[in-house]
Design an enzyme around this catalytic site. Structure first.
Site, PDB file in Angstrom:
ATOM      1  CG  ASP A  31      -2.168   0.903   0.907  1.00 34.87           C
ATOM      2  OD1 ASP A  31      -2.100   1.735  -0.022  1.00 34.87           O
ATOM      3  OD2 ASP A  31      -3.184   0.791   1.628  1.00 34.87           O
TER       4      ASP A  31
HETATM    5  C1  BGC Z   1      -5.097   3.142  -0.161  1.00 34.74           C
HETATM    6  C2  BGC Z   1      -5.088   2.118  -1.276  1.00 34.74           C
HETATM    7  C3  BGC Z   1      -4.821   2.795  -2.593  1.00 34.74           C
HETATM    8  C4  BGC Z   1      -3.516   3.566  -2.505  1.00 34.74           C
HETATM    9  C5  BGC Z   1      -3.171   4.306  -3.768  1.00 34.74           C
HETATM   10  C6  BGC Z   1      -3.848   4.000  -0.186  1.00 34.74           C
HETATM   11  O1  BGC Z   1      -3.934   5.040   0.742  1.00 34.74           O
HETATM   12  O2  BGC Z   1      -5.199   2.484   1.083  1.00 34.74           O
HETATM   13  O3  BGC Z   1      -6.317   1.429  -1.327  1.00 34.74           O
HETATM   14  O4  BGC Z   1      -4.773   1.851  -3.637  1.00 34.74           O
HETATM   15  O5  BGC Z   1      -3.619   4.525  -1.457  1.00 34.74           O
HETATM   16  O6  BGC Z   1      -4.058   5.343  -3.972  1.00 34.74           O
END
Ligand code: BGC
Length: 817
Positions: free
Chosen positions: A233
């Site tokens: 993530d």
């Molecule tokens: C979220 C993810 C997301 C990523 C990129 C993170 O803060 O938890 O679900 O894919 O950001 O935007």
């Protein structure tokens, strides 16, 4: 900690010679993103950059920009409520089609965490409270995406079921609960869906942050045979230690803990080079799968027919709509309607998706009001807002904007250096602006300036202002209206960035009278890893209104109509990323509104526009309730289809709906002072918890009405070779029109020596039948449905009860096996 040594068993070993051709520096460079959304290219081996993009309900693409719009699919709880594997596969295929159109290689979805509690802030983004329903839909979504030659990225692995302190929370649960409840969605995504990538989550499990956790190796790779890439993530890789774990790709980049430091760590022997090689192999394997490696680099490599996106969204939204109540008013009979009162903030400004990183920018949105008006051209359709739901500012209507330099519709956005020099500019059409990667040189920018002429369509008193996380000013016709810094609550940068607070001041707008607006935002401060990101919405908030008068006006409109359709719902301050909910009550005065409208007109139909459960305290007092979730860009058209009976309300609740905030059996989302969040309820989440406490929810899991009625006639069971069973269930459509019924199969073991849920979902399938006809549905119940985890999958000797019916509490058929 000692990371479990990742095995090389399932990596694509035929790519090993390519890995050998790379220097250590090249290999390490490949393990961190080149920027926010792309991987590092290595032209020497014909490896292009791969583009990753959110997801999961549409594909935003590498820019967050109205000039490059995306198909806005219905949200995950809508898809979950359809209980339809084929629809989930087509949904995934639609995402793949969008990905190819936007040059995206990896869709950051599906989100397959569970609705452990209705307070989870990203409930709208995940399918269900049930592991098997989630698992089945996850696998189908992944299959659909990957059939289009694009990788799906199942997220967030694992136990990322709430948002409070999401970067640091240390989730504790027991092994059996992990195996039986939280891992099956990921297991199915890998074993049935053959997932090419999985996203490791921010949180810790048992004291180890997930990007360093042994769960990345076992069971993911070593047991399930995952041979794809574990993508972190965003910013979840925090240390060199993660390089020794089965964490493959650190996003975003550049920078992060795996740069030159990792090269040194390998040279000093602190990190084994074989761990690096394994990651590189997997990344090259992913590149080959999406067409990013080798001479013939064809993105997607798929020749499926062009997608009719809006038609699919409309169909899927109807399929996910859950009819919770109907005293007979629905379906509406169009020729009988002279006057229809449409009421509610969300009727005109619907939420078609949840907030946060999942956001896509649709080309258009069909609101419930638009959809109903289009479907009833001969009726007088009135509108009353009834109650204010919006919190903070919403963007200015694009049709009211003129660019100050070109005179074209839109606005000018300038990026200024500290000395005032213009570094860059953009001509935009929307005043809801997000830069999250992309070309704008934000890291070097000191001020972002928005310039436009606003020509109001209506004369009204509004609150004009902005929502952002930094200091800003707005000048209207040269006069400063706002000059202040919003107070950002909480510490979640993502929340402050994606769902920032608003500052406004009152202003009177006169129809047709142009106002020159200059808004300036100070982005000079070091915003750490978000230095290249910025979000601001310039717009209006509803002016303070007399709430009682709004309700009275709506009730009067309802009283003089044949039918009143009230759309109630949540707003982005309630359902978004980075924070949890504290109540399931509808925001504002919406409950009072519904009561007043229902008292004024017995034919009151309530449409619920929410991604997660909300309390409906007036539910017995209205004629009908349809849950439309966040229905995607064609929400209003789909809603009209359902309300007028042109489409069946195909949904059944994918999560239990409590009657009040206090009812839900599992509510804790706040970590203890030691940072741990203990899933003390173990196996008992969702309907399992409700059954255990004996409490009655407002609507149980699996519940939903159609426009016809059904009888469950008989069930036969044949043992299958693997120890599961094949059921033949006969159902009859006893009503007057064709329809769909979701046949749900639950297992029970009342005399068990083990602790177990009262019952648990074992399998499901849809039955379709014409009026007065019967259908036989074959349903495979896998052996796993009868197994529990005790150091491995075990089966308790003796008989299980298998029950079949229309919801977790309506199970007329029973068989033992
Ligand atoms: C979220 C993810 C997301 C990523 C990129 C993170 O803060 O938890 O679900 O894919 O950001 O935007």
């Amino acid at each position: 900690m000692t990371a479990e040594q990742p095995s090389a068993a399932s990596a694509p070993t035929d790519l090993a010679p390519l890995v050998d051709a790379l220097t250590l520096e090249q290999k390490v460079a490949l393990l961190t993103g080149a920027d926010f959304w792309t991987t590092t290219p290595i032209p020497a081996i014909d490896l292009r950059a791969m583009v990753l993009s959110d997801g999961p309900s549409g594909v935003r693409g590498p820019t967050w920009d109205e000039r490059a719009p995306s198909l806005n699919l219905p949200n995950a709880t809508s898809l979950g409520s359809a209980w339809d594997r084929d629809l989930a596969r087509r949904y995934g295929a639609a995402a793949a089609s969008e990905a190819r159109r936007k040059n995206v290689d990896v869709v950051l979805g599906p989100t397959i965490n569970l609705h452990r509690t209705p307070f989870g802030g990203r409930t709208f983004e995940a399918f269900s409270e049930d592991p098997i329903l989630t698992a089945e839909l996850a696998a189908s979504y992944v299959e659909g995406v990957q059939s289009g030659g694009v990788a799906a990225c199942s997220k967030h692995y694992v136990l990322n079921d709430s948002e409070t302190d999401r970067f640091t929370v240390d989730v504790r649960t027991d092994e059996r609960t992990l195996r039986e409840v939280y891992l099956p969605p990921f297991e199915h995504a890998v074993t049935r869906g053959a997932a090419w990538s999985v996203m490791s989550s921010y949180n810790s499990v048992d004291g180890v942050t997930m990007s360093e956790n042994d769960l990345l190796e076992t069971p993911l790779s070593s047991e399930w045979g995952f041979d794809g890439v574990v993508i972190s993530d965003w910013t979840a890789v925090r240390s060199l230690a993660a390089a020794s774990a089965a964490q493959d790709l650190a996003m975003p980049g550049p920078g992060g803990p795996w740069g030159p430091a990792l090269v040194d760590a390998v040279r000093s022997g602190e990190v084994d080079e074989s761990a690096i090689d394994r990651k590189v192999l997997r990344i090259l394997g992913l590149a080959r799968r999406v067409g990013a490696l080798g001479e013939s680099q064809v993105r997607g490599g798929d020749d499926s027919p062009a997608l009719d996106g809006p038609a699919f969204v409309r169909e899927a939204a109807a399929a996910g709509t859950v009819l919770l109540r109907n005293t007979g008013v629905l379906p509406l009979v169009a020729p009988e309607l002279t006057t229809v009162a449409v009421i509610g903030h969300n009727a005109r400004t619907a939420r078609t998706q949840g907030g946060g990183s999942a956001t896509v920018v649709p080309e258009h949105v069909v609101s419930p009001l638009d959809g109903i008006r289009a479907a009833l051209p001969k009726a007088a359709v009135t509108y009353a807002v009834g109650a204010v739901v919006q919190e903070g500012v919403a963007e200015l209507a694009p049709t009211t904007l003129t660019h100050p330099r070109t005179g074209e519709p839109g606005l000018l956005v300038r990026f200024l250096a500290a000395d005032g020099t213009e570094l860059y500019s953009e001509d935009r059409r929307s005043t809801a602006l997000v830069w999250f990667g992309g070309d704008a040189p934000l890291a070097e920018t000191s001020q972002v300036v928005l310039q436009l002429t606003l020509t109001p369509a209506e004369t009204e008193d509004v609150e004009l202002g902005f929502a952002t996380g930094v200091h800003g000013t707005i000048a209207v016709d040269g006069e400063v209206l706002v000059d202040d810094t919003p107070v950002v609550e909480g510490t979640d940068l993502g929340a402050a960035f994606l769902s920032p607070p608003s500052l406004t001041a009152p202003v009177r707008l006169v129809a047709g009278e142009p106002r020159h607006i200059v808004a300036t935002f100070d982005v000079s401060a070091d915003r750490g890893q978000l230095s290249n990101a910025f979000s601001v919405t310039l717009g209006t908030a509803p002016a303070a209104a007399d709430a009682d008068a709004l309700i009275a006006e709506a009730a009067a409109a309802a009283a003089s109509a044949d039918v009143a359709i009230v759309v109630v719902g949540t707003n982005s301050a309630v359902e978004s990323e980075g924070f949890d909910r504290t109540t399931i009550d509808l925001p504002g005065r919406q409950d009072d509104l519904v009561r007043a409208v229902a008292a004024a007109n017995p034919h009151t139909v309530v449409v619920v526009n929410a991604g997660a459960p909300v309390a409906l305290p007036w539910r017995e007092d209205v004629a009908a309730i349809a849950l439309g979730h966040f229905g995607g860009q064609e929400f209003g058209a789909a809603l009209a289809d359902v309300l007028l009976g042109r489409a069946e309300p195909g949904g059944r609740l994918a999560t239990t709906w409590p009657a009040t905030s206090d009812d839900a059996p599992v509510t804790d989302v706040v970590p203890a002072t030691d940072g741990t969040l203990r899933y003390d309820e173990g196996l008992h989440i969702g309907y399992r918890a409700w059954l255990r406490t004996g409490r009655e929810p407002a609507y149980p899991f699996g519940f939903g009405l159609g426009y016809t009625t059904w009888s469950f006639d008989s069930v036969e069971s044949n043992e299958s070779a693997d120890g599961g069973a094949t059921l033949r269930v006969q159902v009859t459509n006893t009503g007057g029109r064709s329809g769909k019924q979701v046949v749900q199969v639950y297992a029970e073991r009342p005399d068990s020596a083990l602790e177990r849920p009262v019952r648990w979902l074992a399998a499901f399938a849809s039955a379709y039948a014409e009026a007065s006809e019967s259908a036989i549905v074959e349903i495979d119940v896998p052996a796993r449905a009868f197994e529990h985890w005790d150091g491995g999958w075990q089966r308790e000797p003796g008989l299980f009860t298998v029950r079949v019916g229309a919801s977790v509490t309506d199970l007329p058929l029973r068989i033992t096996r």
